[in-house]
Design a protein around this motif. Structure first.
Motif, short mmCIF file in Angstrom:
data_model
loop_
_atom_site.label_atom_id
_atom_site.label_comp_id
_atom_site.label_asym_id
_atom_site.label_seq_id
_atom_site.Cartn_x
_atom_site.Cartn_y
_atom_site.Cartn_z
N PRO A 92 0.93 -1.17 -0.03
CA PRO A 92 0.09 -0.05 -0.09
C PRO A 92 0.96 1.31 0.17
O PRO A 92 1.79 1.39 0.66
N THR A 93 0.62 2.22 -0.85
CA THR A 93 1.41 3.47 -1.03
C THR A 93 0.67 4.44 -0.14
O THR A 93 -0.37 4.61 -0.09
N PRO A 94 1.56 5.50 0.09
CA PRO A 94 1.19 6.83 0.77
C PRO A 94 0.20 7.44 -0.01
O PRO A 94 0.35 7.30 -1.38
N ARG A 95 -0.76 8.32 0.40
CA ARG A 95 -1.86 8.89 -0.22
C ARG A 95 -1.68 10.40 0.03
O ARG A 95 -1.47 10.70 0.93
N ALA A 96 -2.25 11.09 -1.10
CA ALA A 96 -2.00 12.45 -0.97
C ALA A 96 -3.38 12.76 -0.29
O ALA A 96 -4.14 12.30 0.20
N THR A 97 -3.31 14.22 0.03
CA THR A 97 -4.25 14.75 1.13
C THR A 97 -5.95 14.57 0.32
O THR A 97 -6.78 14.27 0.76
N ASN A 98 -5.79 14.34 -0.97
CA ASN A 98 -7.23 14.33 -1.84
C ASN A 98 -7.39 12.67 -1.93
O ASN A 98 -8.27 12.24 -2.56
N GLY A 99 -6.50 11.71 -1.32
CA GLY A 99 -6.90 10.16 -1.29
C GLY A 99 -6.19 9.45 -2.25
O GLY A 99 -6.29 8.25 -2.31
N HIS A 100 -5.59 10.08 -3.21
CA HIS A 100 -5.09 9.49 -4.37
C HIS A 100 -3.54 8.98 -4.17
O HIS A 100 -2.81 9.60 -3.46
N ARG A 101 -3.40 7.79 -4.68
CA ARG A 101 -1.99 7.08 -4.43
C ARG A 101 -0.96 7.72 -4.76
O ARG A 101 -1.02 8.57 -5.70
N ARG A 102 0.23 7.89 -4.30
CA ARG A 102 1.51 8.40 -4.76
C ARG A 102 2.68 7.57 -4.74
O ARG A 102 3.02 6.85 -3.56
#
Length: 136
Positions: free
Chosen positions: A28-38
């Motif tokens: 699982p990858t970190p997500r941006a504040t909008n919830g999108h994977r980064r």
């Protein structure tokens, strides 16, 4: 990078990337504040290796097991090495089988080429009659 950017770069669909994450192949990858994977460059390198394993015929269950070991850290280097060595041996056997099959085909091609050179009456190509030629 976003999941769309990673998908484009890897030549995969976003669906496949999500599937790999759900299956445990991708962490699982970190997500941006909008919830999108980064995704990071390390994710790109790992995915490229996964795709090599897949391209060489390693089953997804084995790739998943390898990914799980990798996620556990350096303490799993020995079992990961064992998996890769076993997979490499499988590839060596498959490569030998392909080379043997190619040699058999080459032998048959040589025989047919010799037949064509020795007997000019042997048809050079086998063609199916078309409807037009079948009526004639």
């Amino acid at each position: 990078m976003t999941i769309s950017e990673l998908a484009e770069r890897a030549g995969l669909s976003t669906y496949t990337l999500r599937f790999y994450e759900k299956a445990g192949v991708l962490s699982p990858t970190p997500r941006a504040t909008n919830g999108h994977r980064r995704y990071l460059d390390a994710d790109v390198r790992w995915l490229a290796f996964v795709m090599r394993l897949k391209a060489t015929g390693m089953p997804l269950a084995e790739i998943k097991r390898y990914a799980q070991l990798r996620a556990q850290g350096d303490g799993t280097v020995a079992p990961r090495l064992d998996m890769l060595l076993e997979h490499r041996e499988t590839l060596v056997r498959k490569l030998q089988e392909l080379q043997d099959n190619m040699a058999a085909l080459d032998d048959k091609v040589t025989i047919y080429q010799a037949m064509l050179q020795q007997a000019p009456s042997v048809p050079k190509r086998t063609e199916k009659p078309t409807r037009k030629s079948a009526k004639a």
